[in-house]
Design a protein around this motif. Structure first.
Motif, mmCIF file in Angstrom:
data_model
loop_
_atom_site.group_PDB
_atom_site.id
_atom_site.type_symbol
_atom_site.label_atom_id
_atom_site.label_comp_id
_atom_site.label_asym_id
_atom_site.label_seq_id
_atom_site.Cartn_x
_atom_site.Cartn_y
_atom_site.Cartn_z
ATOM 1 N N ALA A 137 -29.012 -31.534 -84.946
ATOM 2 C CA ALA A 137 -27.596 -31.527 -85.355
ATOM 3 C C ALA A 137 -26.765 -30.612 -84.459
ATOM 4 N N LYS A 138 -27.319 -29.474 -84.048
ATOM 5 C CA LYS A 138 -26.610 -28.577 -83.127
ATOM 6 C C LYS A 138 -26.331 -29.262 -81.803
ATOM 7 N N ASN A 139 -27.341 -29.961 -81.272
ATOM 8 C CA ASN A 139 -27.164 -30.668 -79.998
ATOM 9 C C ASN A 139 -26.140 -31.791 -80.120
ATOM 10 N N ILE A 140 -26.187 -32.526 -81.207
ATOM 11 C CA ILE A 140 -25.217 -33.603 -81.422
ATOM 12 C C ILE A 140 -23.817 -33.020 -81.550
ATOM 13 N N ARG A 141 -23.697 -31.936 -82.302
ATOM 14 C CA ARG A 141 -22.401 -31.293 -82.493
ATOM 15 C C ARG A 141 -21.830 -30.842 -81.156
ATOM 16 N N GLU A 180 -21.266 -30.056 -88.571
ATOM 17 C CA GLU A 180 -21.082 -28.692 -89.091
ATOM 18 C C GLU A 180 -21.450 -28.630 -90.574
ATOM 19 N N ASP A 181 -21.061 -29.651 -91.326
ATOM 20 C CA ASP A 181 -21.457 -29.706 -92.742
ATOM 21 C C ASP A 181 -22.985 -29.760 -92.871
ATOM 22 N N HIS A 182 -23.618 -30.575 -92.038
ATOM 23 C CA HIS A 182 -25.072 -30.716 -92.088
ATOM 24 C C HIS A 182 -25.747 -29.407 -91.682
ATOM 25 N N SER A 198 -24.645 -26.397 -92.044
ATOM 26 C CA SER A 198 -24.538 -25.450 -93.166
ATOM 27 C C SER A 198 -25.616 -25.730 -94.211
ATOM 28 N N PHE A 199 -25.824 -27.003 -94.510
ATOM 29 C CA PHE A 199 -26.864 -27.384 -95.467
ATOM 30 C C PHE A 199 -28.243 -26.953 -94.978
ATOM 31 N N TYR A 200 -28.562 -27.251 -93.694
ATOM 32 C CA TYR A 200 -29.877 -26.908 -93.163
ATOM 33 C C TYR A 200 -30.117 -25.404 -93.200
ATOM 34 N N GLU A 201 -29.123 -24.631 -92.800
ATOM 35 C CA GLU A 201 -29.277 -23.172 -92.808
ATOM 36 C C GLU A 201 -29.533 -22.651 -94.219
ATOM 37 N N LYS A 202 -28.804 -23.185 -95.184
ATOM 38 C CA LYS A 202 -28.985 -22.734 -96.565
ATOM 39 C C LYS A 202 -30.368 -23.109 -97.088
ATOM 40 N N ALA A 225 -14.595 -35.934 -85.724
ATOM 41 C CA ALA A 225 -15.228 -36.397 -86.967
ATOM 42 C C ALA A 225 -16.728 -36.116 -86.944
ATOM 43 N N LEU A 226 -17.368 -36.392 -85.808
ATOM 44 C CA LEU A 226 -18.803 -36.130 -85.689
ATOM 45 C C LEU A 226 -19.073 -34.628 -85.670
ATOM 46 N N VAL A 227 -18.199 -33.862 -85.024
ATOM 47 C CA VAL A 227 -18.333 -32.399 -85.034
ATOM 48 C C VAL A 227 -18.307 -31.895 -86.478
#
Length: 181
Positions: free
Chosen positions: A143-147, A163-165, A167-171, A157-159
């Motif tokens: 997700a970081k690479n895609i962002r 970013e939402d994803h 945040s979810f992964y980190e949590k 929109a993809l950024v």
């Protein structure tokens, strides 16, 4: 009017975030009308494939987890795979909105996914959390690479979605590390 999507999205309500994401998609499509590019198309399709495989993989873990913490682990896995399914749908729909075709067949998912399937067997709670931590780390990094690629081409929109994803992964990774401590 130019929307500073990244600045505004973090402070917006869910409804406003969806509206901002829609406007960002419209702006991206307008700006890229002639180019119709998504530079990281293959990575985004790999991400969709991983989400599809993870949906099945997490169901496997959900059905087959055993041990003293069975109930909370079983319930936690359900929450995670429900979220992964929602992400799968969101990313595929965004691809369609941007004129790209997401992968849609399991055979194609398995050919490009970096997430590995598991055999059906009993998994201890510890094994489940180790597997989940590994897969969430992989998804976070993808997700970081895609962002980053989306940011370079002003695909707001993809950024925002990534970013939402992230945040979810980190949590979730924090939850898992705290559970395993």
């Amino acid at each position: 009017m130019i929307i500073d999507y990244n600045k505004n999205i973090r402070n917006a309500s869910k409804t406003k975030r969806h509206l901002l994401r829609f406007l960002a998609v419209a702006l991206f499509i307008y700006k890229n009308k002639r180019r119709n590019k998504m530079k990281n198309y293959e990575s985004v399709n790999k991400y969709v494939a991983n989400l599809a495989v993870l949906n099945v993989k997490l169901h496997n873990l959900h059905f087959n987890v055993v041990g003293a913490q069975f109930v909370p682990t079983h319930e936690y896995l359900e929450k995670v795979y429900d979220q992964f399914f929602a992400y799968y749908d969101e990313v595929a729909e965004l691809m369609k909105m941007q004129g790209k075709e997401p992968l849609v067949r399991m055979v194609d998912y398995l050919a490009v996914a970096s997430v590995q399937e598991l055999e059906g067997k009993a998994f201890s709670v510890e094994e489940v959390y180790d597997i989940l931590e590994s897969d969430l780390t992989l998804m976070r990094d993808l997700a970081k690479n895609i962002r980053q690629g989306a940011d370079e081409e002003d695909n707001f929109a993809l950024v925002g979605l990534m970013e939402d994803h992230l945040s979810f992964y980190e949590k979730q990774l924090w939850f898992i590390r705290a559970t395993k401590a």
